[in-house]
Enzyme design. Structure first.
Site, PDB file in Angstrom:
ATOM      1  N   ASP A 204       0.977  -1.330  -0.141  1.00  0.00           N
ATOM      2  CA  ASP A 204       0.038   0.177  -0.018  1.00  0.00           C
ATOM      3  C   ASP A 204       0.696   1.184   0.038  1.00  0.00           C
ATOM      4  OD1 ASP A 204      -2.407   1.821   0.441  1.00  0.00           O
ATOM      5  OD2 ASP A 204      -3.348  -0.162   1.024  1.00  0.00           O
ATOM      6  N   HIS A 275      -3.117   3.436  -4.515  1.00  0.00           N
ATOM      7  CA  HIS A 275      -2.339   3.013  -3.395  1.00  0.00           C
ATOM      8  C   HIS A 275      -0.851   2.394  -3.406  1.00  0.00           C
ATOM      9  CE1 HIS A 275      -5.514   3.903  -0.667  1.00  0.00           C
ATOM     10  NE2 HIS A 275      -6.519   3.446  -1.487  1.00  0.00           N
ATOM     11  N   GLU A 339     -10.068   2.878  -5.001  1.00  0.00           N
ATOM     12  CA  GLU A 339      -9.484   4.275  -4.756  1.00  0.00           C
ATOM     13  C   GLU A 339      -8.277   4.840  -5.406  1.00  0.00           C
ATOM     14  OE1 GLU A 339     -10.868   4.680  -0.037  1.00  0.00           O
ATOM     15  OE2 GLU A 339      -9.184   3.727  -0.325  1.00  0.00           O
ATOM     16  N   TRP A 405     -16.815  -3.810  -1.065  1.00  0.00           N
ATOM     17  CA  TRP A 405     -16.834  -3.073   0.444  1.00  0.00           C
ATOM     18  C   TRP A 405     -17.615  -1.853   0.445  1.00  0.00           C
ATOM     19  CZ3 TRP A 405     -14.233   1.472   1.337  1.00  0.00           C
ATOM     20  CH2 TRP A 405     -13.632   2.283   0.192  1.00  0.00           C
ATOM     21  N   ASP A 432     -12.101  -2.407  11.738  1.00  0.00           N
ATOM     22  CA  ASP A 432     -11.175  -1.173  12.561  1.00  0.00           C
ATOM     23  C   ASP A 432     -12.240  -0.231  13.058  1.00  0.00           C
ATOM     24  OD1 ASP A 432     -12.302  -0.815   9.897  1.00  0.00           O
ATOM     25  OD2 ASP A 432     -10.444   0.508   9.162  1.00  0.00           O
ATOM     26  N   TRP A 480      -8.146  -3.055   8.825  1.00  0.00           N
ATOM     27  CA  TRP A 480      -7.148  -2.322   8.315  1.00  0.00           C
ATOM     28  C   TRP A 480      -6.374  -1.563   9.472  1.00  0.00           C
ATOM     29  CZ3 TRP A 480      -6.672  -2.453   3.296  1.00  0.00           C
ATOM     30  CH2 TRP A 480      -7.765  -2.732   2.415  1.00  0.00           C
ATOM     31  N   THR A 481      -5.130  -1.282   9.475  1.00  0.00           N
ATOM     32  CA  THR A 481      -4.308  -1.309  10.660  1.00  0.00           C
ATOM     33  C   THR A 481      -3.713   0.257  11.095  1.00  0.00           C
ATOM     34  OG1 THR A 481      -2.422  -2.020   9.530  1.00  0.00           O
ATOM     35  CG2 THR A 481      -3.866  -3.562  10.779  1.00  0.00           C
TER      36      THR A 481
END
Length: 554
Positions: A204, A275, A339, A405, A432, A480-481
């Site tokens: 990413d 990304h 995106e 999503w 998340d 997602w982190t």
């Protein structure tokens, strides 16, 4: 990254709090009725449980074909941990336990048939995977008799199969890196819940995490950033600590083999065309502006993406994917597709020339060209691609699977056009998001996805016909982190929500009246997970003071 910076609709209404029923379990239960009498997650399709509970004692006489030796060893290891030595005197000698494992191809591939009676365990699976899942059920059925200091196993008959073929969990290791030891522990939890897919988000804007030997700068440069965004997104605060990490190809092979032993396929994700800042920091000539770039320190969406007008971009990505294909034997590769801002493409002479040459009316069709070109490369090498639902824009690649999503619209559109889809809508599959409204919760990106909401999710939209619904392969949850810095925090966000999703995907969509009983079983399973060192969020679970009649062997 299919992240959350696109607006999502959050659940604002109060969820119903279900009273927990503590009545006695029936002697026999069956036909998908879920009761505390069978403390298993996910609940089997059909089952009967008797009142005879034999002690696990002595050696196990185990018979299994060579093809099931791995599953046989799993059973031997479990038996050695939970059985007592045989008494020394002949008068006390119990009847010997025996077990037989076999494959019955008349069963569904991941299905199994389990019988425990008179000191004998018989387990048949539609494949070695089916046998493995039957063992996970068997292990959960054993319980501790604390008064006698022994483990017992009830007489039981179970026939079981999964409701969905795709039962997945995603983990982003780009924003924050998680080492091999944690990945293996994560895979263990997936296997116990009969989940069969690990979606590994490896690249990413904020980091490139997989070694590519032909392009060493991807990890030497792209694997590290000069700082990280800290605290709420609105503060725009950044530290200056160098942060990063990556997996060597040897480590990747190790994890892939570990997952395969647990019948988990790994789907690697390499983001394109957006990304891509980590890759472009290493090889800026692949960007539209061809100027030096840095690995992103903050979260969000960035304008610099792979140049779609540069043939060197496709040569690079094909080289990368060739090495990835050699590491991951599964049929799928995830290429992102989400995106992707079109700002640079619309300004780029090479990209606008590509649009003219290919007869493309706009940058959305250029993205479709990009995805379809990568799909042709993958298909020619026996691989299928998955992309986030933006790959629908400008025309869907012929053989692509859509991961929906941004709600369920992408999955519905894919299914109606005859394409397979995997449902992972922000509500309730983005973990998340907060799982409670407790003000003491660790900071999250926003939203509210409690266990109850996960448990009542139906992956098949009502808008689909019976034939269209066959294209919904299943669902997955995404972690997602950006705000998840440690393994302990990751586990906290995943558990016990993972138990709820596992039951939906294996047993089938649940009903609100099942919630109270599920809470009992989820509490028990969570205690077993905590005994193994997992950090489980407490919100949905019963208080620790509540006793249980059963406890799984460690």
């Amino acid at each position: 990254m299919a992240c959350r910076f696109t607006s999502l609709k959050f659940i604002g209404h109060a969820l119903l709090i279900w009273a927990v029923l503590w009545g006695s379990a029936p002697l026999w239960s069956q036909n998908n009725a879920v009761t505390p009498g069978l403390p298993v997650i996910p609940a089997p399709s059909t089952w009967n449980v008797g009142d005879e509970h034999a002690v696990l004692r002595g050696a196990l006489n185990l018979r299994a074909p060579a093809a099931l030796e791995r599953e046989a060893e799993v059973l031997r290891s479990w038996w050695s941990r939970c059985s007592l030595p045989a008494p020394r005197t002949a008068q006390q000698q119990p009847k010997e336990w025996s077990a037989q494992l076999s494959v019955d191809t008349s069963l569904p591939t991941e299905g199994y048939r389990l019988r425990v009676r008179a000191g004998k365990i018989t387990l048949e699976g539609g494949s070695d995977a089916g046998v493995f899942y039957g063992l996970q059920t068997l292990f959960q059925c054993a319980h501790e008799d604390t008064a006698a200091a022994v483990y017992r196993l009830a007489e039981l008959e179970i026939e079981d199969r999964p409701a969905f073929a795709y039962r997945g969990m995603h983990l982003d290791v780009s924003r924050h890196f998680f080492d091999v030891a944690f990945i293996k522990k994560h895979l263990d939890a997936l296997a116990r819940a009969k989940m069969n897919t690990f979606h590994w988000h490896l690249t990413d804007d904020q980091g490139w995490r997989i070694e590519i030997k032909k392009y060493p700068l991807l990890t030497q440069v792209g694997g590290w950033r000069s700082g990280s965004q800290q605290g709420p997104y609105s503060l725009q605060y950044f530290d200056t600590l160098r942060y990063g990490g990556f997996y060597t190809q040897e480590e990747i092979r190790e994890v892939v083999a570990y997952a395969a032993e647990r019948h988990i396929r790994i789907i690697p994700e390499l983001e394109m065309p957006g990304h891509a800042l980590a890759a472009l920091a290493a090889y800026p000539e692949l960007s539209c502006r061809q100027k030096p770039l840095e690995v992103a320190r903050g979260w969000g969406v960035f304008d610099d993406v792979f140049c779609a007008g540069n043939d060197s971009t496709f040569a690079f990505l094909e080289d990368v994917l060739a090495e990835v294909f050699a590491l991951f034997p599964g049929e799928y590769v995830h290429i992102g597709g989400d995106e992707c801002p079109k700002t640079r493409w619309n300004e780029c002479a090479r990209c606008t020339a590509r649009m003219r040459a290919e007869g493309l009316k706009d940058a959305h069709e250029l993205q479709s060209y990009f995805i379809q070109r990568m799909e042709r490369f993958a298909n020619a090498r026996g691989k299928k691609i998955i992309g986030w639902d933006e790959i629908l824009e400008g025309g869907l690649a012929p053989n692509a699977t859509v991961m929906s999503w941004r709600g369920e619209a992408g999955g519905i559109a894919a299914a109606k056009s005859g394409h397979d889809a995997i449902m992972t809508p922000g509500t309730p599959c983005y973990w998340d998001h907060y799982q409670s409204k407790d003000p003491g919760e660790p900071h999250a990106i926003g939203g509210f996805n409690p266990v109850e909401l996960v448990y009542l999710y139906n992956p098949v939209p009502a808008e689909l016909s019976t034939d269209e619904a066959k294209h919904i392969l299943g669902a997955q949850a995404n972690l997602w982190t950006e705000y998840v810095l440690t393994p302990e925090h990751a586990e906290y966000m995943i558990l016990p929500r993972q138990l709820a999703l596992a039951e939906v995907l294996w047993t089938g969509p649940r009903r609100s009246e099942d919630l109270a009983e599920f809470r009992i079983r989820a509490t028990q399973r969570s205690r077993a997970l905590k005994a193994r060192g997992f950090n489980v969020a407490p919100h949905f679970l019963l208080p620790e003071s509540k006793p249980f009649r059963r406890r799984e062997p460690k």
